[in-house]
Every structure is written in C-alpha cells, then in structure tokens.
Design a protein around this motif. Structure first.
Motif, mmCIF file in Angstrom:
data_model
loop_
_atom_site.group_PDB
_atom_site.id
_atom_site.type_symbol
_atom_site.label_atom_id
_atom_site.label_comp_id
_atom_site.label_asym_id
_atom_site.label_seq_id
_atom_site.Cartn_x
_atom_site.Cartn_y
_atom_site.Cartn_z
ATOM 1 N N VAL A 50 0.835 -1.200 0.000
ATOM 2 C CA VAL A 50 0.000 0.000 0.000
ATOM 3 C C VAL A 50 0.870 1.250 0.000
ATOM 4 O O VAL A 50 2.054 1.207 0.363
ATOM 5 N N ALA A 51 0.267 2.349 -0.405
ATOM 6 C CA ALA A 51 0.845 3.682 -0.239
ATOM 7 C C ALA A 51 -0.240 4.578 0.339
ATOM 8 O O ALA A 51 -1.341 4.658 -0.212
ATOM 9 N N ALA A 52 0.054 5.224 1.463
ATOM 10 C CA ALA A 52 -0.893 6.181 2.044
ATOM 11 C C ALA A 52 -0.875 7.445 1.193
ATOM 12 O O ALA A 52 0.189 8.025 0.961
ATOM 13 N N VAL A 53 -2.048 7.878 0.725
ATOM 14 C CA VAL A 53 -2.088 8.959 -0.259
ATOM 15 C C VAL A 53 -2.188 10.332 0.401
ATOM 16 O O VAL A 53 -2.630 10.468 1.546
ATOM 17 N N ILE A 91 -4.909 -4.097 -8.678
ATOM 18 C CA ILE A 91 -4.379 -2.815 -8.235
ATOM 19 C C ILE A 91 -5.515 -1.891 -7.813
ATOM 20 O O ILE A 91 -6.660 -2.057 -8.242
ATOM 21 N N ARG A 92 -5.183 -0.936 -6.959
ATOM 22 C CA ARG A 92 -6.164 0.047 -6.488
ATOM 23 C C ARG A 92 -5.655 1.439 -6.833
ATOM 24 O O ARG A 92 -4.501 1.778 -6.558
ATOM 25 N N GLU A 141 -11.876 5.790 -4.708
ATOM 26 C CA GLU A 141 -10.894 4.823 -5.152
ATOM 27 C C GLU A 141 -11.573 3.817 -6.071
ATOM 28 O O GLU A 141 -12.802 3.666 -6.048
ATOM 29 N N LEU A 142 -10.772 3.122 -6.878
ATOM 30 C CA LEU A 142 -11.293 2.094 -7.770
ATOM 31 C C LEU A 142 -10.312 0.937 -7.799
ATOM 32 O O LEU A 142 -9.106 1.143 -7.924
ATOM 33 N N THR A 143 -10.845 -0.280 -7.681
ATOM 34 C CA THR A 143 -10.017 -1.477 -7.691
ATOM 35 C C THR A 143 -10.207 -2.215 -9.003
ATOM 36 O O THR A 143 -11.321 -2.330 -9.515
ATOM 37 N N SER A 144 -9.117 -2.732 -9.550
ATOM 38 C CA SER A 144 -9.168 -3.417 -10.839
ATOM 39 C C SER A 144 -9.716 -4.833 -10.701
ATOM 40 O O SER A 144 -9.927 -5.344 -9.599
ATOM 41 N N ASP A 145 -9.924 -5.472 -11.845
ATOM 42 C CA ASP A 145 -10.198 -6.901 -11.887
ATOM 43 C C ASP A 145 -8.904 -7.660 -11.574
ATOM 44 O O ASP A 145 -7.804 -7.099 -11.647
ATOM 45 N N PRO A 146 -9.002 -8.957 -11.263
ATOM 46 C CA PRO A 146 -7.787 -9.755 -11.083
ATOM 47 C C PRO A 146 -6.943 -9.762 -12.358
ATOM 48 O O PRO A 146 -7.480 -9.813 -13.469
ATOM 49 N N SER A 207 -2.539 3.289 -4.988
ATOM 50 C CA SER A 207 -2.639 3.225 -3.520
ATOM 51 C C SER A 207 -2.585 1.815 -2.960
ATOM 52 O O SER A 207 -2.493 1.651 -1.742
ATOM 53 N N GLY A 208 -2.636 0.786 -3.810
ATOM 54 C CA GLY A 208 -2.573 -0.549 -3.253
ATOM 55 C C GLY A 208 -2.429 -1.630 -4.304
ATOM 56 O O GLY A 208 -2.800 -1.456 -5.469
ATOM 57 N N VAL A 209 -1.828 -2.739 -3.867
ATOM 58 C CA VAL A 209 -1.795 -3.984 -4.632
ATOM 59 C C VAL A 209 -2.292 -5.077 -3.700
ATOM 60 O O VAL A 209 -1.752 -5.258 -2.598
ATOM 61 N N GLU A 210 -3.325 -5.785 -4.113
ATOM 62 C CA GLU A 210 -3.867 -6.892 -3.336
ATOM 63 C C GLU A 210 -3.638 -8.188 -4.105
ATOM 64 O O GLU A 210 -3.499 -8.179 -5.331
ATOM 65 N N VAL A 211 -3.600 -9.297 -3.374
ATOM 66 C CA VAL A 211 -3.415 -10.598 -4.012
ATOM 67 C C VAL A 211 -4.475 -11.568 -3.510
ATOM 68 O O VAL A 211 -4.984 -11.427 -2.394
#
Length: 428
Positions: A50-53, A91-92, A141-146, A207-211
C-alpha cells in the motif's frame, strides 16, 4: 500516437491457467477480461503493498514531483515490491484529493526488471469491470479486476498507467524512496525502459496492490511518519523498516503481509497541506479499512513535538506546542479505534533526536515523558522499544551513529534493519 498492441493471446492462455488454479482452490474465479465489478468477487483478497495517499503538494524538502501538474498523454511507470504472494493481483487507484473524475486510458502490470524495464513475457493488461479504460470518481478509489499473473512474496511489480487526457493535480504519495518513470504517449506495453526518460521519487494515483491468498487475518500495518515511510534508507533498495520486517517474516515462513502506511512529515494531532491528514483522521482509511489487517504497529508523534520549532514555514502550519499529555490522548484514540475493529495494536517508542537541527530541551522532555507512558502504561497490547534499540550507547538521547542517515533523526539502512529485528514476530 498509435498505442502499442495488447498481447492478447498470451494473456488469454494464462487467464485460463489462473482460472483453473482458483477453481482448484474452491474459489469463484473472475473471467478475463470481462470480469464483474471488483466488489462482486467472492475471493480472499489480502493487501500486499500500500501507499498512504496525500493531496498534491511540493514540500520544502525532498525531490521535485509531478503531483501539482498532473499528466496529459503520458505513461507513468511505478515499481513496487509485494510483501506476500498470491495466484493473481489487482491494483487500487486513488482519486482521493481530485476535484474531477480521473480518466485512465489504460494500465498494465508486469514483473519489474532494471529501472523502468519489464521482464519479457510478463506484461499484462489491467481491466476494470471488464474494460481496459476506467474512470475514478472525484474523492474515490477504484479497484481493478484480477490480473492473470502469479506473484511471489517480495516480488517487484512494474505498474504502468496511461492518461490520454489531462488528469489535473494528482493524488499521490510524496516520499516513495523509489523511482517512478514518465514517458510521452502510450507505453504501457513497452518492455524496454528507453521511452521513460523522466523520473520522480513519488507514487501517483496508485494506492494498493492486493493478491488472492487464502487465509484469515494475515496483514500487519505499519503506521507512522517519515521513519516508517523509509526516509534515510537507500532509494530503490526496499530497505525501509517495513520492508525488512517483511523479509524477516518470509524467512521465518510466516505468511503475513506488511503494509507501509507511513507518510513523511505526518503528525498525530495536526495535518498540513504537505504532509497528509493527521493520524487520527487517516487511521481508518489507511489501516483499519485495509483487508484482513490483524495487527498495527504505531510509530508516530515526533513531528507533533518538533514542528513548533520551525516557525512559520507554511507546510508546518498549524504547529502549536504539543504536550506529552495531548500526544498520549491522541494515541489513546488510535488504540480505541483499533481495538474496536479487533485489531491488535503495538506501540513503538519515539527514536532519539538529539542533534537534529530543531531539537531543544522542551522536545527532549516531551519525548521522554511520552516514551515513559508508552513503556509503562500497558495501554498498548505490546511495545517495541525503538528508543533504546536505536540509541547511542554513550548518549541515550542521540541516535547510534552506526544507524544514523546523517540528520540525527532518520535511520540509515542498518538502522532500518535494526528496527525490524527489534520486533518480536510473536507479537504480530
């Protein structure tokens, strides 16, 4: 400029592999590239980076950044390192401080090579609700598809965002302690670094990478100021103390993500236009709202004490003198909020600062009183005494010269490593 072609055949083949893997895990996999909205995925997402924005600004120190001008017909390539791996990342993007919708023409993810280069065969298009383009509403914020790209722990990813139309000022993270790259035109699928001739040491919109990683609560957040952010460590070396902690956890075979929610210059009680919202305001967004956080390590407060010594520098305002009692009450609020969410909270004592150019007897007295409370009150679930770990053996109010980056307040690479090694992994 004609966009580079999207490598569809390779992406489609790997998407089938990822879908099969997710199916074997008993999960519902998203199709690529026609995935449903991210909120519809019943997949076990966990934060990995993550990165705090912050709002766009140009602080009085650090390096120049592109946040105020934003981007037009430009590709921005940003390199981040995951803390844990998974079968697919997403990604976010944050438009938290934008006044207008952010229009992203397209994005890609690949495995980072040297500088802005990307390893061959790893570049993948990123989709949002099945579309290659996306719009992030103002303030959202918006989160991508896998993305069909297996990720290993401690893997470096190269994330490229292309903006064909003006973005306006950019929500960003100012002190990345990492290099970001910019190119004119659409270079999402360039493996080479040749087009990326401009550099910055900030992150933009990311702002983020999730797995996808099966498990329960498995993320540790590190919350603080420039010391947590990594200022003083080597740029592009991933030697911030949260990075070193992530390496310890991987070596110990403990699959816990480490999320760095530090912001340089940040304070517990007062915000500023240059150093982010105060800790009390951003704690929910940057820590408690992250998926599957189980523990937070709080190292914050030295800027609350120091900033009153800076006079009327605009980035420091408001900068009232803060007492130990006021700072303690701020920490108590963080503790209450964490415990209300079932999150374990670990407090870290404030590091020595004698010799820092605005140090004073008042600063030392407030720091000592606060640290005594943190050590003895029992209000935190656990304590890591970084003050004593980092102190000069001959002068406990000064940082050990072996750990000092040169300014008396920020640890160097060895100091960051010592901080991470001081944390009892069992407390996490």
């Amino acid at each position: 400029m004609t966009p580079n072609p999207v490598p569809r055949r390779r992406t489609t083949r790997l998407a089938r592999v990822i879908t099969a893997v997710l199916g074997l895990l008993g999960l519902v996999a998203a199709t690529v590239p026609t995935a449903p909205p991210a909120t519809a995925h019943p997949l076990p997402w966990s934060g990995s980076w993550v990165a705090a924005v912050q709002e766009p600004s140009v602080p009085p120190w650090g390096t120049p950044n592109w946040s105020v001008e934003g981007f037009t017909d430009q590709s921005v390539r940003q390199v981040v390192r995951t803390s844990t791996g998974g079968v697919a990342p997403r990604i976010r993007l944050a438009n938290t401080y934008g006044d207008t919708p952010l229009r992203l023409t397209g994005a890609s993810v690949g495995k980072a090579g040297d500088g802005a280069a990307v390893h061959p065969g790893t570049l993948r298009p990123v989709t949002f609700r099945g579309s290659l383009s996306a719009t992030v509403p103002a303030g959202a914020e918006l989160t991508s598809d896998p993305v069909p790209l297996p990720v290993a722990p401690l893997e470096r990813l190269s994330i490229t965002l292309y903006f064909a139309t003006p973005t306006g000022p950019a929500t960003f993270h100012e002190r990345a302690t990492a290099t970001s790259y910019r190119a004119r035109g659409d270079h999402r699928f360039d493996r080479s670094a040749a087009a990326f001739t401009e550099t910055s040491e900030s992150w933009y919109f990311l702002s983020g990478v999730e797995v996808v990683a099966p498990g329960g609560r498995d993320a540790v957040a590190t919350f603080g100021d420039s010391i947590t952010d990594g200022v003083g460590s080597t740029v592009d070396a991933d030697n911030r103390y949260p990075d070193e902690l992530a390496e310890r956890l991987v070596a110990a075979r403990r699959p816990l993500a480490v999320l760095n929610a530090g912001i340089s210059g940040n304070r517990v009680l007062n915000d500023s236009t240059c150093f982010g919202e105060d800790a009390l305001s951003r704690f929910h967004r940057d820590v408690l709202d992250e998926p599957r956080v189980r523990t937070v390590i709080v190292l914050e407060g030295i800027n609350d004490i120091l900033f009153s010594e800076f006079g009327t520098e605009p980035c420091m305002l408001p900068n009232p003198e803060v007492s130990a009692r006021e700072l303690i009450e701020g920490h108590r609020a963080l503790i209450r909020d964490a415990k209300a969410r079932g999150v374990k909270v670990v407090g870290a004592t404030l590091l020595p600062v004698q010799g820092e150019f605005v140090d004073s007897p008042r600063v030392e007295a407030v720091r000592d009183e606060f640290n005594t409370w943190l050590r003895t009150s029992g209000e935190y679930d656990a304590v890591v005494d970084l003050d004593r770990v980092m102190a000069d053996p001959t002068d406990p109010d000064r940082m050990n010269p072996a750990y000092d980056s040169g300014d008396g307040i920020h640890p160097n690479d060895a100091g960051m490593r010592a901080m991470a090694e001081a944390i009892d992994l069992d407390t996490l």
